[in-house]
Motif scaffolding. Structure first.
Motif, PDB file in Angstrom:
ATOM      1  N   VAL A   3       8.319   8.973  -5.368  1.00 25.83           N
ATOM      2  CA  VAL A   3       8.293   7.534  -5.592  1.00 25.83           C
ATOM      3  C   VAL A   3       8.112   7.269  -7.082  1.00 25.83           C
ATOM      4  N   HIS A   4       8.738   6.235  -7.587  1.00 26.61           N
ATOM      5  CA  HIS A   4       8.566   5.724  -8.951  1.00 26.61           C
ATOM      6  C   HIS A   4       9.762   4.875  -9.348  1.00 26.61           C
ATOM      7  N   ALA A  60       9.670  -3.723  -8.038  1.00 26.18           N
ATOM      8  CA  ALA A  60      10.260  -2.724  -7.140  1.00 26.18           C
ATOM      9  C   ALA A  60      10.457  -1.389  -7.842  1.00 26.18           C
ATOM     10  N   MET A  61       9.491  -0.999  -8.629  1.00 33.58           N
ATOM     11  CA  MET A  61       9.527   0.298  -9.304  1.00 33.58           C
ATOM     12  C   MET A  61       8.141   0.608  -9.857  1.00 33.58           C
ATOM     13  N   GLY A  62       7.936   1.840 -10.249  1.00 33.90           N
ATOM     14  CA  GLY A  62       6.714   2.215 -10.943  1.00 33.90           C
ATOM     15  C   GLY A  62       5.657   2.842 -10.066  1.00 33.90           C
ATOM     16  N   ASN A  63       4.470   3.022 -10.646  1.00 31.91           N
ATOM     17  CA  ASN A  63       3.376   3.738 -10.001  1.00 31.91           C
ATOM     18  C   ASN A  63       2.239   2.817  -9.571  1.00 31.91           C
ATOM     19  N   THR A  64       2.574   1.554  -9.299  1.00 41.34           N
ATOM     20  CA  THR A  64       1.552   0.610  -8.846  1.00 41.34           C
ATOM     21  C   THR A  64       1.223   0.836  -7.377  1.00 41.34           C
ATOM     22  N   ILE A  69       3.951   1.901  -4.399  1.00 38.81           N
ATOM     23  CA  ILE A  69       3.745   3.174  -3.704  1.00 38.81           C
ATOM     24  C   ILE A  69       3.595   2.969  -2.199  1.00 38.81           C
ATOM     25  N   ILE A  70       2.759   2.026  -1.789  1.00 40.09           N
ATOM     26  CA  ILE A  70       2.542   1.781  -0.358  1.00 40.09           C
ATOM     27  C   ILE A  70       3.835   1.304   0.301  1.00 40.09           C
ATOM     28  N   PRO A 123       5.534   9.813 -14.903  1.00 39.84           N
ATOM     29  CA  PRO A 123       4.295   9.153 -15.323  1.00 39.84           C
ATOM     30  C   PRO A 123       4.566   7.723 -15.787  1.00 39.84           C
ATOM     31  N   GLN A 124       3.545   6.897 -15.751  1.00 38.03           N
ATOM     32  CA  GLN A 124       3.652   5.518 -16.227  1.00 38.03           C
ATOM     33  C   GLN A 124       2.319   5.116 -16.856  1.00 38.03           C
TER      34      GLN A 124
END
Length: 335
Positions: free
Chosen positions: A81-82, A91-95, A99-100, A123-124
């Protein structure tokens, strides 16, 4: 098959991991299923995909294949995921939100109740690592994810993640997925020693350097029309990778492979597979023929003399083509 522990976990994975990036895209779902069946029959029990691969179609192809053959329980199934999965700015990233949400979507596409290994694809730095780990920890506690990992993180970022996991009593990353091949050995400087010290499994991506180590490219010949390097002007990164210096590595490696009675691709895979600290390189076959060639690497022995010869061709910790390349201000590695 020489099954290996995945980092500090108790599960064991095959020394090659079947990468599904081509599935549902250049490789049709039917051909993807045939490749998966053949890989499982050969003893591979580790499959890696990602939500962004062909915008979910790779996960769908893997899920359909495992549902059809009834072998889901035999597989260590990994996804990531990312990356962007829609037009929404969130609708992207490591939030936590992303993620959920994406875990639920991946479970539906994979047609499974659990993901064995859920990895953060990049990484973010502008998202606190404790937010990312807390979301992943909740997924583990809910039973939807068994283990968590990272991909293309720097050594210092992984050590930071260990500190945060310990400080907040959260699940820790058990493995890292970095680029590693005979054209770019830079992870040997810090990442591999760190992984061995802290018990991270290492699952290299691009062990064949995106095809440059397959033998199908030549110094004085144009790239094949159907290859990723066919249009170098359209991709500056590929142009930087296919430079004059790579041939000074590839050509002597081809000579060494011939002397061993094998192919360049099998030599490159076997070398990566048997490097200290490496768990399971990811192969990404587009066709059944490519898979069969990759499986041949399992029969190749790398001797101490081979390692010395390879180190003379491409010294440890060095590179001639950029794969392990970071832009820390942007917070992400470039493909």
């Amino acid at each position: 098959m020489d099954y290996r522990p995945l980092g500090r976990t108790g599960i064991r994975v095959s020394p090659l991991c079947l990468g599904a990036m081509m599935f549902g895209g250049k490789t049709s779902p039917a051909d993807s299923a045939a490749i998966i069946d053949r890989a499982l029959d050969a003893g591979i029990n580790f499959i890696d995909t990602a939500n962004v691969y062909n915008q979910g179609r790779s996960e769908e192809a893997v899920g359909e294949a495992l549902q059809r053959n009834g072998r889901r329980s035999q597989v260590i199934l990994a996804t990531k995921v990312h990356g962007r999965m829609g037009e929404d700015p969130n609708a992207m990233g490591n939030t936590r939100r992303h993620i959920i949400e994406q875990c639920e979507a991946s479970l539906r596409r994979l047609k499974t109740d659990w993901i064995d290994l859920y990895q953060v694809h990049r990484p973010q730095p502008d998202v606190p690592i404790d937010e990312t780990l807390r979301a992943l920890d909740d997924l583990v506690r809910s039973g939807k994810v068994r283990y968590i990992g990272s991909s293309t993180f720097a050594a210092w970022q992984l050590v930071e993640s260990l500190w945060v996991a310990k400080e907040y009593r959260l699940e820790r990353f058990v493995c890292e997925q970095p680029p590693y091949n005979l054209l770019d050995r830079r992870i040997e400087r810090e990442l591999l020693p760190m992984a061995q010290a802290y018990g991270f499994g290492i699952i290299p991506w691009s062990p064949l350097a995106g095809g440059l180590l397959t033998g199908k490219y030549r110094r004085d010949a144009p790239p094949p029309e159907d290859s990723r390097y066919a249009n170098l002007d359209a991709n500056p990164l590929y142009r930087r990778r296919m430079n004059d210096a790579v041939w000074d590595v590839i050509e002597p490696l081809e000579t060494l492979a011939r002397e061993k009675g094998t192919t360049l691709s099998r030599l490159a895979l076997a070398w990566c597979m048997h490097q200290p600290g490496v768990t399971s390189p990811i192969i990404g076959p587009r066709t059944m023929e490519q898979l069969e060639d990759n499986l041949g690497a399992l029969e190749v022995t790398i001797t101490d003399e081979d390692r010395k010869a390879i180190d003379r061709i491409i010294p440890p910790g060095t590179h001639v083509a950029p794969y392990y390349e970071a832009d820390w201000r942007a917070g992400a590695f470039r493909w």
